[in-house]
Write a protein that holds these residues in place. Structure first.
Motif, PDB file in Angstrom:
ATOM      1  N   ILE A  18      39.977  11.167   7.559  1.00  0.00           N
ATOM      2  CA  ILE A  18      38.262  11.449   6.913  1.00  0.00           C
ATOM      3  C   ILE A  18      37.726  10.178   6.177  1.00  0.00           C
ATOM      4  O   ILE A  18      37.134   9.789   6.454  1.00  0.00           O
ATOM      5  N   LEU A  19      39.436   9.475   5.704  1.00  0.00           N
ATOM      6  CA  LEU A  19      38.442   8.756   4.392  1.00  0.00           C
ATOM      7  C   LEU A  19      38.488   7.653   5.245  1.00  0.00           C
ATOM      8  O   LEU A  19      37.732   6.702   4.639  1.00  0.00           O
ATOM      9  N   LEU A  20      38.743   7.277   6.723  1.00  0.00           N
ATOM     10  CA  LEU A  20      38.369   5.884   7.235  1.00  0.00           C
ATOM     11  C   LEU A  20      37.365   5.597   7.800  1.00  0.00           C
ATOM     12  O   LEU A  20      36.619   4.858   8.307  1.00  0.00           O
ATOM     13  N   CYS A  21      37.306   7.221   8.234  1.00  0.00           N
ATOM     14  CA  CYS A  21      36.022   7.666   9.464  1.00  0.00           C
ATOM     15  C   CYS A  21      34.588   7.429   7.883  1.00  0.00           C
ATOM     16  O   CYS A  21      33.802   7.556   8.033  1.00  0.00           O
ATOM     17  N   GLY A  22      34.820   8.231   6.678  1.00  0.00           N
ATOM     18  CA  GLY A  22      34.162   7.895   5.680  1.00  0.00           C
ATOM     19  C   GLY A  22      33.493   6.328   5.401  1.00  0.00           C
ATOM     20  O   GLY A  22      32.217   5.891   5.311  1.00  0.00           O
ATOM     21  N   LEU A  23      34.498   5.775   5.019  1.00  0.00           N
ATOM     22  CA  LEU A  23      34.402   4.035   5.182  1.00  0.00           C
ATOM     23  C   LEU A  23      33.913   3.209   5.710  1.00  0.00           C
ATOM     24  O   LEU A  23      33.109   2.320   5.889  1.00  0.00           O
ATOM     25  N   THR A  24      33.639   3.862   6.809  1.00  0.00           N
ATOM     26  CA  THR A  24      33.698   2.966   8.245  1.00  0.00           C
ATOM     27  C   THR A  24      31.867   3.431   8.229  1.00  0.00           C
ATOM     28  O   THR A  24      30.695   2.554   8.909  1.00  0.00           O
ATOM     29  N   TYR A  25      31.773   4.900   8.306  1.00  0.00           N
ATOM     30  CA  TYR A  25      30.807   5.714   8.069  1.00  0.00           C
ATOM     31  C   TYR A  25      29.460   4.739   6.848  1.00  0.00           C
ATOM     32  O   TYR A  25      28.488   4.521   7.214  1.00  0.00           O
ATOM     33  N   ALA A  34      30.082  -4.597   3.615  1.00  0.00           N
ATOM     34  CA  ALA A  34      31.943  -5.628   4.460  1.00  0.00           C
ATOM     35  C   ALA A  34      31.153  -5.148   5.891  1.00  0.00           C
ATOM     36  O   ALA A  34      30.492  -3.995   6.824  1.00  0.00           O
ATOM     37  N   THR A  35      32.329  -5.841   5.999  1.00  0.00           N
ATOM     38  CA  THR A  35      31.828  -5.516   8.001  1.00  0.00           C
ATOM     39  C   THR A  35      32.616  -3.723   8.337  1.00  0.00           C
ATOM     40  O   THR A  35      33.768  -3.815   7.327  1.00  0.00           O
ATOM     41  N   PRO A  36      32.855  -3.362   9.143  1.00  0.00           N
ATOM     42  CA  PRO A  36      33.254  -1.538   9.452  1.00  0.00           C
ATOM     43  C   PRO A  36      34.799  -2.046   9.739  1.00  0.00           C
ATOM     44  O   PRO A  36      35.282  -1.330   9.152  1.00  0.00           O
ATOM     45  N   LEU A  37      34.870  -2.598  10.702  1.00  0.00           N
ATOM     46  CA  LEU A  37      35.832  -2.874  11.165  1.00  0.00           C
ATOM     47  C   LEU A  37      36.754  -3.069   9.674  1.00  0.00           C
ATOM     48  O   LEU A  37      37.901  -3.134   9.657  1.00  0.00           O
ATOM     49  N   ALA A  38      37.022  -4.105   8.694  1.00  0.00           N
ATOM     50  CA  ALA A  38      37.109  -4.853   7.817  1.00  0.00           C
ATOM     51  C   ALA A  38      37.540  -3.730   7.158  1.00  0.00           C
ATOM     52  O   ALA A  38      39.263  -3.442   6.018  1.00  0.00           O
ATOM     53  N   VAL A  39      36.563  -2.842   6.536  1.00  0.00           N
ATOM     54  CA  VAL A  39      37.139  -2.000   5.410  1.00  0.00           C
ATOM     55  C   VAL A  39      37.860  -0.509   6.771  1.00  0.00           C
ATOM     56  O   VAL A  39      38.534  -0.378   5.199  1.00  0.00           O
ATOM     57  N   ALA A  40      37.743  -0.332   6.958  1.00  0.00           N
ATOM     58  CA  ALA A  40      38.559   0.609   8.155  1.00  0.00           C
ATOM     59  C   ALA A  40      40.053   0.040   8.086  1.00  0.00           C
ATOM     60  O   ALA A  40      40.964   0.805   6.995  1.00  0.00           O
ATOM     61  N   THR A  41      40.140  -1.408   8.238  1.00  0.00           N
ATOM     62  CA  THR A  41      41.626  -1.887   8.528  1.00  0.00           C
ATOM     63  C   THR A  41      42.425  -1.668   7.441  1.00  0.00           C
ATOM     64  O   THR A  41      43.185  -1.291   6.782  1.00  0.00           O
ATOM     65  N   GLY A  42      41.827  -2.249   6.238  1.00  0.00           N
ATOM     66  CA  GLY A  42      42.247  -2.611   4.588  1.00  0.00           C
ATOM     67  C   GLY A  42      42.790  -1.110   4.313  1.00  0.00           C
ATOM     68  O   GLY A  42      43.707  -0.791   4.102  1.00  0.00           O
ATOM     69  N   ALA A  43      41.492  -0.087   4.468  1.00  0.00           N
ATOM     70  CA  ALA A  43      42.007   1.637   4.118  1.00  0.00           C
ATOM     71  C   ALA A  43      43.254   1.447   4.395  1.00  0.00           C
ATOM     72  O   ALA A  43      44.420   2.099   3.798  1.00  0.00           O
ATOM     73  N   ALA A  44      43.148   1.450   5.652  1.00  0.00           N
ATOM     74  CA  ALA A  44      44.223   1.842   6.838  1.00  0.00           C
ATOM     75  C   ALA A  44      45.798   1.127   6.560  1.00  0.00           C
ATOM     76  O   ALA A  44      47.013   2.048   6.656  1.00  0.00           O
ATOM     77  N   ALA A  45      45.105   0.323   6.254  1.00  0.00           N
ATOM     78  CA  ALA A  45      47.150  -0.859   5.375  1.00  0.00           C
ATOM     79  C   ALA A  45      47.121   0.009   4.514  1.00  0.00           C
ATOM     80  O   ALA A  45      48.202   0.244   3.962  1.00  0.00           O
ATOM     81  N   ILE A  46      46.101   0.697   3.780  1.00  0.00           N
ATOM     82  CA  ILE A  46      46.975   0.830   2.392  1.00  0.00           C
ATOM     83  C   ILE A  46      47.651   2.056   2.255  1.00  0.00           C
ATOM     84  O   ILE A  46      48.734   2.585   1.602  1.00  0.00           O
ATOM     85  N   VAL A  47      47.121   3.195   3.187  1.00  0.00           N
ATOM     86  CA  VAL A  47      47.795   4.072   3.816  1.00  0.00           C
ATOM     87  C   VAL A  47      48.957   4.079   4.011  1.00  0.00           C
ATOM     88  O   VAL A  47      49.763   5.300   3.524  1.00  0.00           O
ATOM     89  N   VAL A  48      48.757   3.023   5.273  1.00  0.00           N
ATOM     90  CA  VAL A  48      50.134   3.555   6.092  1.00  0.00           C
ATOM     91  C   VAL A  48      51.658   2.466   4.740  1.00  0.00           C
ATOM     92  O   VAL A  48      52.672   2.877   4.995  1.00  0.00           O
TER      93      VAL A  48
END
Length: 58
Positions: A18-25, A34-48
């Motif tokens: 849900i967090l990744l979808c919200g950041l991408t939106y 920022a570019t949508p994929l960079a923000v979503a990837t950064g958030a995914a890396a933090i969660v992982v």
């Protein structure tokens, strides 16, 4: 793993999705942030990384 631990892990993954979808939106609506994929990837890396630390402590 106990069923409670699996449930908590599932909820953590659900909240992360849900967090990744919200950041991408948000970044899609406001490309100047920022570019949508960079923000979503950064958030995914933090969660992982957080999940990895939690599982490593067991």
């Amino acid at each position: 793993m106990s069923s409670l631990c699996l449930l908590v892990l599932f909820l953590l993954v659900l909240v992360a999705a849900i967090l990744l979808c919200g950041l991408t939106y948000v970044t899609y609506l406001h490309p100047s942030l920022a570019t949508p994929l960079a923000v979503a990837t950064g958030a995914a890396a933090i969660v992982v990384a957080c999940i990895g630390v939690i599982l490593a402590r067991r």
